[in-house]
Design a protein around this motif. Structure first.
Motif, PDB file in Angstrom:
ATOM      1  N   ILE A  67     -15.439  72.200  10.463  1.00  0.00           N
ATOM      2  CA  ILE A  67     -14.813  70.904  10.547  1.00  0.00           C
ATOM      3  C   ILE A  67     -12.769  71.283  10.717  1.00  0.00           C
ATOM      4  CG2 ILE A  67     -13.830  68.972   8.792  1.00  0.00           C
ATOM      5  CD1 ILE A  67     -17.159  69.189   7.021  1.00  0.00           C
ATOM      6  N   ALA A  68     -12.373  70.951  11.709  1.00  0.00           N
ATOM      7  CA  ALA A  68     -11.204  70.376  11.585  1.00  0.00           C
ATOM      8  C   ALA A  68     -10.952  69.271  11.048  1.00  0.00           C
ATOM      9  CB  ALA A  68     -10.647  70.387  13.172  1.00  0.00           C
ATOM     10  N   LEU A  69      -9.848  69.778   9.731  1.00  0.00           N
ATOM     11  CA  LEU A  69      -9.210  68.355   9.329  1.00  0.00           C
ATOM     12  C   LEU A  69      -7.614  68.243  10.289  1.00  0.00           C
ATOM     13  CD1 LEU A  69      -9.369  65.973   7.283  1.00  0.00           C
ATOM     14  CD2 LEU A  69      -9.111  67.874   5.324  1.00  0.00           C
ATOM     15  N   LYS A  70      -7.535  66.475  10.683  1.00  0.00           N
ATOM     16  CA  LYS A  70      -6.333  66.841  10.341  1.00  0.00           C
ATOM     17  C   LYS A  70      -5.299  66.075   9.515  1.00  0.00           C
ATOM     18  CE  LYS A  70      -3.201  64.880  14.415  1.00  0.00           C
ATOM     19  NZ  LYS A  70      -3.786  63.619  15.669  1.00  0.00           N
ATOM     20  N   CYS A  71      -4.038  65.830   8.984  1.00  0.00           N
ATOM     21  CA  CYS A  71      -3.786  65.379   8.088  1.00  0.00           C
ATOM     22  C   CYS A  71      -2.474  64.271   8.730  1.00  0.00           C
ATOM     23  CB  CYS A  71      -3.058  67.076   6.746  1.00  0.00           C
ATOM     24  SG  CYS A  71      -4.318  68.141   6.256  1.00  0.00           S
ATOM     25  N   ARG A  75      -0.368  69.084  10.737  1.00  0.00           N
ATOM     26  CA  ARG A  75      -0.526  70.330  10.329  1.00  0.00           C
ATOM     27  C   ARG A  75      -2.556  70.140  10.578  1.00  0.00           C
ATOM     28  NH1 ARG A  75       0.699  73.480   5.558  1.00  0.00           N
ATOM     29  NH2 ARG A  75      -0.174  74.721   6.945  1.00  0.00           N
ATOM     30  N   VAL A  76      -2.986  70.734  11.178  1.00  0.00           N
ATOM     31  CA  VAL A  76      -5.123  70.550  10.996  1.00  0.00           C
ATOM     32  C   VAL A  76      -5.388  71.827  10.060  1.00  0.00           C
ATOM     33  CG1 VAL A  76      -6.474  71.074  12.313  1.00  0.00           C
ATOM     34  CG2 VAL A  76      -4.252  69.665  13.518  1.00  0.00           C
ATOM     35  N   PHE A  77      -6.189  72.039   9.020  1.00  0.00           N
ATOM     36  CA  PHE A  77      -6.959  73.095   8.081  1.00  0.00           C
ATOM     37  C   PHE A  77      -8.392  72.785   9.046  1.00  0.00           C
ATOM     38  CE2 PHE A  77      -3.074  71.359   5.886  1.00  0.00           C
ATOM     39  CZ  PHE A  77      -2.711  72.155   5.646  1.00  0.00           C
ATOM     40  N   LYS A  78      -8.803  74.039   9.175  1.00  0.00           N
ATOM     41  CA  LYS A  78     -10.157  74.460   9.722  1.00  0.00           C
ATOM     42  C   LYS A  78     -10.885  75.074   8.594  1.00  0.00           C
ATOM     43  CE  LYS A  78      -9.226  74.685  14.592  1.00  0.00           C
ATOM     44  NZ  LYS A  78      -9.621  74.796  15.611  1.00  0.00           N
ATOM     45  N   ARG A  79     -12.071  74.730   8.306  1.00  0.00           N
ATOM     46  CA  ARG A  79     -12.489  75.598   7.259  1.00  0.00           C
ATOM     47  C   ARG A  79     -14.580  75.611   7.436  1.00  0.00           C
ATOM     48  NH1 ARG A  79     -15.979  75.653   2.921  1.00  0.00           N
ATOM     49  NH2 ARG A  79     -14.762  76.868   1.275  1.00  0.00           N
ATOM     50  N   ARG A  80     -14.660  76.427   6.979  1.00  0.00           N
ATOM     51  CA  ARG A  80     -17.073  76.453   7.542  1.00  0.00           C
ATOM     52  C   ARG A  80     -17.857  76.228   6.349  1.00  0.00           C
ATOM     53  NH1 ARG A  80     -14.603  80.890  10.296  1.00  0.00           N
ATOM     54  NH2 ARG A  80     -15.648  81.701   8.194  1.00  0.00           N
ATOM     55  N   PHE A  81     -18.935  75.341   6.538  1.00  0.00           N
ATOM     56  CA  PHE A  81     -18.868  74.385   5.670  1.00  0.00           C
ATOM     57  C   PHE A  81     -20.838  75.042   6.147  1.00  0.00           C
ATOM     58  CE2 PHE A  81     -15.944  71.982   4.020  1.00  0.00           C
ATOM     59  CZ  PHE A  81     -15.065  71.861   3.687  1.00  0.00           C
ATOM     60  N   LEU A  82     -21.906  74.595   4.849  1.00  0.00           N
ATOM     61  CA  LEU A  82     -22.992  74.796   5.365  1.00  0.00           C
ATOM     62  C   LEU A  82     -23.433  73.002   5.343  1.00  0.00           C
ATOM     63  CD1 LEU A  82     -24.487  77.207   3.182  1.00  0.00           C
ATOM     64  CD2 LEU A  82     -24.376  77.204   6.141  1.00  0.00           C
ATOM     65  N   LYS A  83     -23.958  72.803   6.590  1.00  0.00           N
ATOM     66  CA  LYS A  83     -25.288  71.483   6.269  1.00  0.00           C
ATOM     67  C   LYS A  83     -25.696  71.010   5.106  1.00  0.00           C
ATOM     68  CE  LYS A  83     -27.145  72.300  10.938  1.00  0.00           C
ATOM     69  NZ  LYS A  83     -28.391  72.026  11.611  1.00  0.00           N
ATOM     70  N   PHE A 107     -11.496  60.833   7.444  1.00  0.00           N
ATOM     71  CA  PHE A 107     -12.820  58.670   8.771  1.00  0.00           C
ATOM     72  C   PHE A 107     -12.504  59.800   9.789  1.00  0.00           C
ATOM     73  CE2 PHE A 107      -9.286  57.538   5.403  1.00  0.00           C
ATOM     74  CZ  PHE A 107      -9.865  55.639   5.902  1.00  0.00           C
ATOM     75  N   THR A 108     -14.077  59.248   9.992  1.00  0.00           N
ATOM     76  CA  THR A 108     -13.680  59.683  11.981  1.00  0.00           C
ATOM     77  C   THR A 108     -12.699  59.509  12.627  1.00  0.00           C
ATOM     78  OG1 THR A 108     -15.593  57.290  11.691  1.00  0.00           O
ATOM     79  CG2 THR A 108     -16.465  59.364  10.907  1.00  0.00           C
ATOM     80  N   PRO A 109     -12.353  60.428  14.186  1.00  0.00           N
ATOM     81  CA  PRO A 109     -12.044  59.768  15.180  1.00  0.00           C
ATOM     82  C   PRO A 109     -11.940  58.528  15.432  1.00  0.00           C
ATOM     83  CG  PRO A 109     -12.502  61.226  15.611  1.00  0.00           C
ATOM     84  CD  PRO A 109     -12.952  61.456  13.917  1.00  0.00           C
ATOM     85  N   TYR A 110     -13.304  58.650  16.125  1.00  0.00           N
ATOM     86  CA  TYR A 110     -13.637  57.307  17.397  1.00  0.00           C
ATOM     87  C   TYR A 110     -14.975  56.919  16.962  1.00  0.00           C
ATOM     88  CZ  TYR A 110     -13.687  53.807  20.276  1.00  0.00           C
ATOM     89  OH  TYR A 110     -13.651  52.395  21.321  1.00  0.00           O
ATOM     90  N   PRO A 111     -15.926  56.015  16.450  1.00  0.00           N
ATOM     91  CA  PRO A 111     -14.906  54.388  15.546  1.00  0.00           C
ATOM     92  C   PRO A 111     -14.062  54.949  14.957  1.00  0.00           C
ATOM     93  CG  PRO A 111     -17.144  54.434  16.018  1.00  0.00           C
ATOM     94  CD  PRO A 111     -16.536  55.393  16.644  1.00  0.00           C
ATOM     95  N   ASP A 131     -19.791  70.958  14.817  1.00  0.00           N
ATOM     96  CA  ASP A 131     -18.345  71.148  14.732  1.00  0.00           C
ATOM     97  C   ASP A 131     -18.020  69.755  14.811  1.00  0.00           C
ATOM     98  OD1 ASP A 131     -18.700  74.258  13.780  1.00  0.00           O
ATOM     99  OD2 ASP A 131     -17.896  74.321  16.445  1.00  0.00           O
ATOM    100  N   SER A 132     -16.524  69.330  13.453  1.00  0.00           N
ATOM    101  CA  SER A 132     -16.416  68.017  13.927  1.00  0.00           C
ATOM    102  C   SER A 132     -14.799  68.105  13.395  1.00  0.00           C
ATOM    103  CB  SER A 132     -16.587  66.949  12.758  1.00  0.00           C
ATOM    104  OG  SER A 132     -18.398  66.931  13.167  1.00  0.00           O
ATOM    105  N   VAL A 133     -14.446  67.383  14.165  1.00  0.00           N
ATOM    106  CA  VAL A 133     -12.742  66.533  13.523  1.00  0.00           C
ATOM    107  C   VAL A 133     -12.971  65.483  12.522  1.00  0.00           C
ATOM    108  CG1 VAL A 133      -9.905  66.218  14.568  1.00  0.00           C
ATOM    109  CG2 VAL A 133     -11.960  68.183  16.000  1.00  0.00           C
ATOM    110  N   LEU A 134     -12.022  65.848  11.502  1.00  0.00           N
ATOM    111  CA  LEU A 134     -11.673  64.393  10.282  1.00  0.00           C
ATOM    112  C   LEU A 134     -10.586  64.054  10.422  1.00  0.00           C
ATOM    113  CD1 LEU A 134     -14.343  65.298   7.996  1.00  0.00           C
ATOM    114  CD2 LEU A 134     -14.556  63.849   9.361  1.00  0.00           C
ATOM    115  N   ILE A 135     -10.210  62.971  10.399  1.00  0.00           N
ATOM    116  CA  ILE A 135      -9.115  62.178  10.298  1.00  0.00           C
ATOM    117  C   ILE A 135      -8.938  62.282   8.708  1.00  0.00           C
ATOM    118  CG2 ILE A 135      -6.708  60.875  10.956  1.00  0.00           C
ATOM    119  CD1 ILE A 135      -8.671  60.751  13.241  1.00  0.00           C
TER     120      ILE A 135
END
Length: 143
Positions: A67-71, A75-83, A107-111, A131-135
């Motif tokens: 998961i990439a977290l855009k703050c 800044r963008v932080f990345k970390r791995r998680f399990l489902k 938040f999800t990027p789009y929508p 793999d996901s990007v979250l805002i």
């Protein structure tokens, strides 16, 4: 000043009292009940929530994703998680990064919509399976 009531007997010794107009007014003043009533003892502080971050899985672990977290700072932080990780682990990670979940939410990027997080929900259960990007944005401010 010295006061002697006319009702007092003259045989009593003369008493010295120090009454001032302010003290006299204070006695006559009707104060609200919340000022004159003793305050209840304060409640003991609530225990702080302990942040729980599971071990970060290896890159090739089955069921793991990044998961990439855009703050808001950019800044963008990345970390791995399990489902199977609970969504609360994502909120704990955000808090550890300095974005408290009472003010910020993923938040999800789009929508752009707030990611549902709650007690007992897994990341897979809220729709994150790869793999996901979250805002990261303030609650109530997101557009």
């Amino acid at each position: 000043t010295l006061f002697r009531s006319q009702d007092e007997e003259t045989s009593e010794p003369f008493e010295t009292t120090y009454e001032t107009p302010n003290k006299d007014a204070l006695k006559k003043r009707k104060l609200p009940e919340n000022v004159t009533k003793p305050q209840p003892p304060p409640e003991p502080p609530k225990p702080k929530k302990v942040l729980f971050l599971p071990e970060e899985p290896e890159e090739m672990t089955q069921g793991a994703f990044t998961i990439a977290l855009k703050c808001p700072s950019g800044r963008v932080f990345k970390r791995r998680f399990l489902k199977t990780c609970y969504s609360s682990a994502l909120l704990d990670w955000m808090t550890k990064l300095g974005y408290h979940s009472a003010i910020y939410a993923p938040f999800t990027p789009y929508p752009k919509k707030c990611l549902e997080t709650g007690e007992g929900l897994t990341l897979e259960g809220v729709g994150i399976t790869s793999d996901s990007v979250l805002i990261e944005d303030q609650i109530g401010r997101a557009h």
